[in-house]
Design a protein around this motif. Structure first.
Motif, PDB file in Angstrom:
ATOM      1  N   GLU A   1       0.729  -1.158  -0.113  1.00 25.27           N
ATOM      2  CA  GLU A   1       0.027  -0.002  -0.107  1.00 25.27           C
ATOM      3  C   GLU A   1       0.843   1.282  -0.052  1.00 25.27           C
ATOM      4  OE1 GLU A   1      -3.328   0.333   0.082  1.00 25.27           O
ATOM      5  OE2 GLU A   1      -3.433  -1.804  -0.147  1.00 25.27           O
TER       6      GLU A   1
ATOM      7  N   LYS B   1       0.977   6.317   4.020  1.00 26.36           N
ATOM      8  CA  LYS B   1       0.104   7.298   4.432  1.00 26.36           C
ATOM      9  C   LYS B   1       0.270   8.796   4.154  1.00 26.36           C
ATOM     10  CE  LYS B   1      -1.849   3.962   7.571  1.00 26.36           C
ATOM     11  NZ  LYS B   1      -2.006   3.594   9.058  1.00 26.36           N
ATOM     12  N   GLY B   2      -0.626   9.594   3.909  1.00 31.80           N
ATOM     13  CA  GLY B   2      -0.514  11.148   4.018  1.00 31.80           C
ATOM     14  C   GLY B   2      -0.440  11.459   2.419  1.00 31.80           C
TER      15      GLY B   2
END
Length: 581
Positions: free
Chosen positions: A290, A293-294
């Motif tokens: 994945e 994040k951010g």
């Protein structure tokens, strides 16, 4: 002698008697029954939670169990009272002879008093320091070195078979950077002007290494291409840095049992074999992760990678083990290294990492769990940062190494003993401020001085008593009439001494050597407080004029305190002081 373990055994025996009498049902699990100091000392000498632990499985009220247990315990001559408190805690008071016997046990065992069997001879590998061999050790390494070394000593004292290990990170690109840096210093030793590009190590500590290389090979590599000198200078530079690191560790009183070279994993098939082992378990696959994040970087592109299924063992995400160009990530040799430790047959593994390795904990635990089938626990301890202060301001001691403070400079400034003790005055995962002004104070605010002074005070008593013709050998003191130690203050000091074996077990179970430093500070405080009482109550002074028998008993108490302090300082790697200068 572990008095708390002895009283717990007494409680368990009483519970067995209650079962035999039909006062308790059979088959109750008593593993969580304890005997320990009550939170409020006015409640008694020890408290047991037996009634609270057993009430629910027994289908009884806690107070009913506690009241019957109190009757059984009161029959033992060691127990002077057993009182039920609150919902069902049982507070116990012990006969003075029990506490007086503690002094005799300490004198008989010496610094082995409190040495335990908790580890039952199981093998544990404690890996600590493991700094990259690209420079000398600095203050950040110092805390990990002290913590790891004290932890290893604590576990050995508690009955484990301990191996102290340092892994030499000599297989990565940082060693190429070290070799290039040494080559620049080598050129400089030949009178050439050099510039250090980004990614090299400009510290002055490499000046003598470059000079030594010149002394050994002359101008052999001076005009050669990098592919000619890179490998031999890599090996030379690594050896020189490890020699420097060993010298730094020796200054700190740290001696490793084993140095493991990461390089030994490369081009030997060991990494490949380890990963095949995981692959055969279905834990290696090709896939994409994945995105972070951010906000994503503009050039982010999901790439297929070779991954380890660490999420199956509690990690937040699966972890890459091989790059697209076929080279290994840092994680791959780390997995192979820990597989080597598992295959060596250790019962337990402990790693001491710096705080910047916090993100590595879950993946490493996942790998070890997979490799060992869950049979070899791995505990990872993180050591937080150390800040140095002098005159109220953050203090930088050295420019020789670039932007860090050298371990060797810290030792020269305050000494090994101060450095080691102060590094253990906070839990390993809490930040630590090292104040140079405070560690040189002769006051209660300086924990090193406070504990050392307590030991030195007892040593001075022994010297004065010997000068007065009193036999103060341990053999003589352990046969003294310890029944003379009947003052509340003397019994209170003996109670503190009696906590030592239990404290060792508690600290070892949790892998927390700072508990030793905390206990020693408290014990020293009790000794100093007792000493102060002697200034106003002459009957509490250790040497009683014209009463050798009483003097020997009181000196036995002082000597017992000093033995425990020496034992605890030994675990911390600190030398007890015989006198303060």
């Amino acid at each position: 002698m572990n008095l708390f373990a002895d009283i717990r055994s007494l409680v368990l025996t009483a519970l067995d008697a209650m079962v035999a009498a039909g006062d308790l049902p059979r088959g109750l699990i008593t593993d969580n029954v304890t005997a320990e100091p009550p939170r409020d000392a006015s409640h008694g000498d020890m408290a047991t939670n037996a009634a609270m632990v057993l009430a629910k499985p027994a289908g009884m009220k806690p107070r009913d169990i506690a009241e019957k247990l109190a009757v059984h315990l009161a029959d033992d001559p060691r127990i002077t009272s057993a009182e039920v408190a609150g919902p069902g805690f049982l507070n116990l008071r012990l006969a003075p002879a029990v506490w007086q016997g503690v002094a005799a046990s300490v004198l008989a065992s010496g610094t082995d008093y409190g040495r335990g069997t908790l580890g039952a001879g199981k093998s544990v590998n404690v890996e600590y320091v493991s700094a990259n061999p690209t420079g000398p050790l600095h203050v950040g390494h110092t805390r990990g070195a002290v913590f790891g070394d004290a932890l290893a000593s604590l576990l050995a004292f508690a009955g484990w078979d301990v191996t102290r290990e340092y892994v030499i990170n000599d297989g990565g690109n940082q060693i190429d950077a070290l070799a290039r840096s040494v080559f620049l210093r080598y050129q400089e030793a030949h009178g050439q002007k050099v510039a250090f590009p980004d990614g090299t190590y400009p510290g002055d500590y490499l000046v003598p290494v470059g000079q030594k290389l010149k002394d050994e090979v002359g101008d052999k590599y001076l005009d050669e291409a990098e592919d000619v000198w890179l490998i031999p200078i890599r090996n030379f530079a690594t050896d020189q840095m490890m020699e420097l690191i060993r010298e730094d560790l020796a200054l700190l009183g740290v001696k490793m049992d084993r140095f493991f070279s990461e390089k030994s994993l490369y081009n030997t098939g060991k990494i490949e074999a380890c990963l095949k082992k995981l692959d055969d378990m279905g834990l290696i696959y090709r896939g994409t992760l994945e995105p972070p994040k951010g906000k994503l970087p503009d050039d982010y592109e999901a790439r297929e990678q070779t991954l380890f299924k660490s999420t199956e063992f509690g990690d937040d995400q699966d972890r890459p083990i091989q790059k697209n160009d076929g080279t290994w990530t840092y994680f791959a040799p780390d997995i192979a290294y820990h597989n080597d430790k598992v295959e060596r047959g250790y019962d337990q593994l402990i790693n001491v990492f710096g705080a910047d390795h916090g993100g590595y904990v879950k993946r490493m635990k996942a790998a070890v769990y997979a490799l060992s089938g869950g049979s070899v626990p791995l505990d990872i301890k993180l050591t937080q940062l150390v800040k140095l202060f002098k005159n109220g301001e953050e203090f930088k001691m050295s420019k020789r190494a670039g932007n860090f403070v050298l371990l060797s400079d810290l030792i020269k400034e305050v000494g090994k003993d101060v450095t080691r003790f102060v590094m253990l005055t906070r839990k390993n995962d809490a930040p630590l401020d090292f104040d140079f002004n405070k560690v040189k104070e002769q006051s209660r605010e300086n924990p090193v001085f406070y504990v050392q002074y307590a030991h030195a005070r007892v040593a001075s008593v022994l010297r004065k008593a010997a000068e007065a013709g009193i036999d103060v050998s341990d053999a003589a003191l352990k046969t003294a009439d310890l029944g003379k130690l009947d003052h509340d203050a003397e019994l209170a000091l003996l109670r503190k001494v009696a906590e030592w074996p239990r404290l060792v077990e508690t600290a070892a179970r949790s892998n927390e050597p700072h508990r030793i430093a905390f206990y020693l500070y408290e014990l020293a405080g009790d000794l100093h407080g007792f000493w102060a009482l002697g200034n106003s109550e002459t009957g509490l002074r250790f040497i009683q004029e014209d009463d050798r028998a009483t003097s020997q008993a009181k000196i036995a108490l002082a000597r017992a305190v000093a033995i425990v302090i020496a034992s605890g300082l030994g675990i911390l790697g600190v030398t007890p002081s015989e006198e303060m200068r």
